[in-house]
Design a protein around this motif. Structure first.
Motif, short mmCIF file in Angstrom:
data_model
loop_
_atom_site.label_atom_id
_atom_site.label_comp_id
_atom_site.label_asym_id
_atom_site.label_seq_id
_atom_site.Cartn_x
_atom_site.Cartn_y
_atom_site.Cartn_z
N UNK A 224 0.82 -1.21 0.00
CA UNK A 224 0.00 0.00 0.00
C UNK A 224 0.86 1.26 0.00
N UNK A 225 1.95 1.24 0.75
CA UNK A 225 2.82 2.42 0.82
C UNK A 225 3.51 2.68 -0.52
N UNK A 226 4.03 1.62 -1.15
CA UNK A 226 4.68 1.77 -2.47
C UNK A 226 3.67 2.29 -3.48
N UNK A 227 2.46 1.73 -3.47
CA UNK A 227 1.42 2.16 -4.41
C UNK A 227 1.07 3.62 -4.20
N UNK A 228 0.92 4.04 -2.94
CA UNK A 228 0.55 5.42 -2.64
C UNK A 228 1.65 6.39 -3.04
N UNK A 229 2.90 6.05 -2.72
CA UNK A 229 4.03 6.95 -3.00
C UNK A 229 4.28 7.11 -4.49
N UNK A 230 4.17 6.01 -5.23
CA UNK A 230 4.44 6.07 -6.68
C UNK A 230 3.20 6.42 -7.50
N UNK A 231 2.05 5.91 -7.08
CA UNK A 231 0.84 6.09 -7.86
C UNK A 231 0.22 7.47 -7.75
N UNK A 232 0.31 8.09 -6.57
CA UNK A 232 -0.34 9.39 -6.37
C UNK A 232 0.25 10.49 -7.26
N UNK A 233 1.57 10.72 -7.25
CA UNK A 233 2.10 11.78 -8.13
C UNK A 233 1.90 11.49 -9.61
N UNK A 234 2.04 10.21 -10.01
CA UNK A 234 1.87 9.86 -11.42
C UNK A 234 0.43 10.11 -11.88
N UNK A 235 -0.54 9.75 -11.05
CA UNK A 235 -1.94 9.95 -11.43
C UNK A 235 -2.35 11.41 -11.34
N UNK A 236 -1.77 12.17 -10.42
CA UNK A 236 -2.06 13.61 -10.35
C UNK A 236 -1.55 14.32 -11.60
#
Length: 327
Positions: A15-27
């Protein structure tokens, strides 16, 4: 389903890896697609924007899962439990439908280029996106039905003593849940996956027969097909297989909780779909990478050059001194 140290660490890491990498990329993708839709929207842009919103909504509720894993039990308000489960599973199934729609759009563009171009209208993509959201949320409303289902005379006592969110079910709840999971497997996974395979296999075959087709574009098209199929295989197959196994066994498999982890990674794999699908995303990403490399060169290249020059000067001075001594 009791929490264990192994399960807690697994959820925290994924969950942490997904949040850290996925949030900026999707924003970043959200910013790009909003600009594209405002300027000159295409059906693909609308579908990608909808997929980005779905991923961001998923990521918005991910900290609740991280908090539960860190405490090894559900410590927040009960109101948030069915809400987080509803959003979590709705966005997962919505992603499968949107990825399938993207595969159909890509296939129609190469299989029927003239007819599709004449009838290509972003309004159809908007309607499809609304239908997908309604389908996924309608199916996943089972979360609320199961969580609020009165399975005994002491429901409140059950809710206050629970150790996890939407993972512990009694026999009455499973009677409601297991048939719905089987229907989710057939309608929300099998059919979309078969459509996606058909579209991308034929998509690649058609492109391979075009003699003068740009090699770089062909590579990106194959990359899009492979990434999308890998998302289905890695992220969604284990989770959906657990639906079938649970229905056959009449209970939730003990390993089902681990099949949700690959689904979580979907939010940080979708940006690869954006990259291969959209020239705007590729252009923005390449521009940012170039600026980053220029910054690295300015910041560290000069320091490295100075350090190398200093060492060379010191070596020359030692050599000159040695030569003077030998004389």
């Amino acid at each position: 389903m009791l929490w264990t140290r192994e399960r807690s660490y697994s959820v925290l890491v994924v969950d942490s890896i997904t949040l850290i990498t996925g949030l900026p990329a999707n924003l970043l993708a959200l910013y790009i697609f909003i600009r594209k839709v405002k300027e000159r929207p295409t059906p693909l842009d609308v579908l990608l924007l909808s997929l980005t919103i779905s991923d961001l909504l998923f990521l918005l509720f991910l900290p609740l899962s991280i908090n539960e894993a860190a405490n090894m039990k559900w410590t927040m308000s009960f109101f948030l439990c069915p809400l987080s489960g509803f959003i979590y599973y709705s966005t997962i199934h919505n992603s499968t439908l949107l990825l399938t729609a993207i595969s159909v759009e890509r296939y129609l563009g190469v299989a029927f280029p003239v007819k599709y171009k004449l009838k290509r209208n972003p309004r159809y993509a908007v309607i499809a996106s609304v239908i997908f959201w309604a389908l996924s949320m309608g199916h996943c409303s089972i979360v609320y039905i199961v969580e609020y289902h009165k399975h005994s005379n002491d429901t409140l006592n059950y809710l206050s003593n629970r150790t996890s969110c939407y993972k512990e079910f009694n026999r009455e709840q499973l009677k409601l849940l297991l048939p719905v999971r089987l229907e989710l497997f057939i309608v929300m996974f099998c059919i979309p996956f078969l459509i996606c395979c058909f579209c991308y296999i034929n998509f690649i075959l058609i492109l391979s027969r075009l003699p003068n087709f740009n090699t770089q574009k062909r590579s990106r098209a194959i990359g899009l097909a492979l990434v999308t199929l890998l998302v289905f295989i890695i992220c969604f197959i284990p989770f959906n297989v657990s639906h079938v196994v649970g229905f056959i066994e009449g209970d939730s498999p003990s390993w089902r909780v681990y099949t949700v982890l690959p689904c979580t990674f979907n939010a940080c794999l979708d940006p690869f779909v954006f990259y291969f699908s959209s020239s705007a995303v590729r252009g923005t990403f390449n521009h940012m990478m170039q600026r980053f490399l220029n910054w690295l060169h300015r910041s560290f290249g000069q320091k490295f050059s100075c350090l190398l020059l200093g060492r060379t000067t010191a070596y020359e001075e030692r050599t000159q001194s040695s030569n003077d001594t030998s004389r």
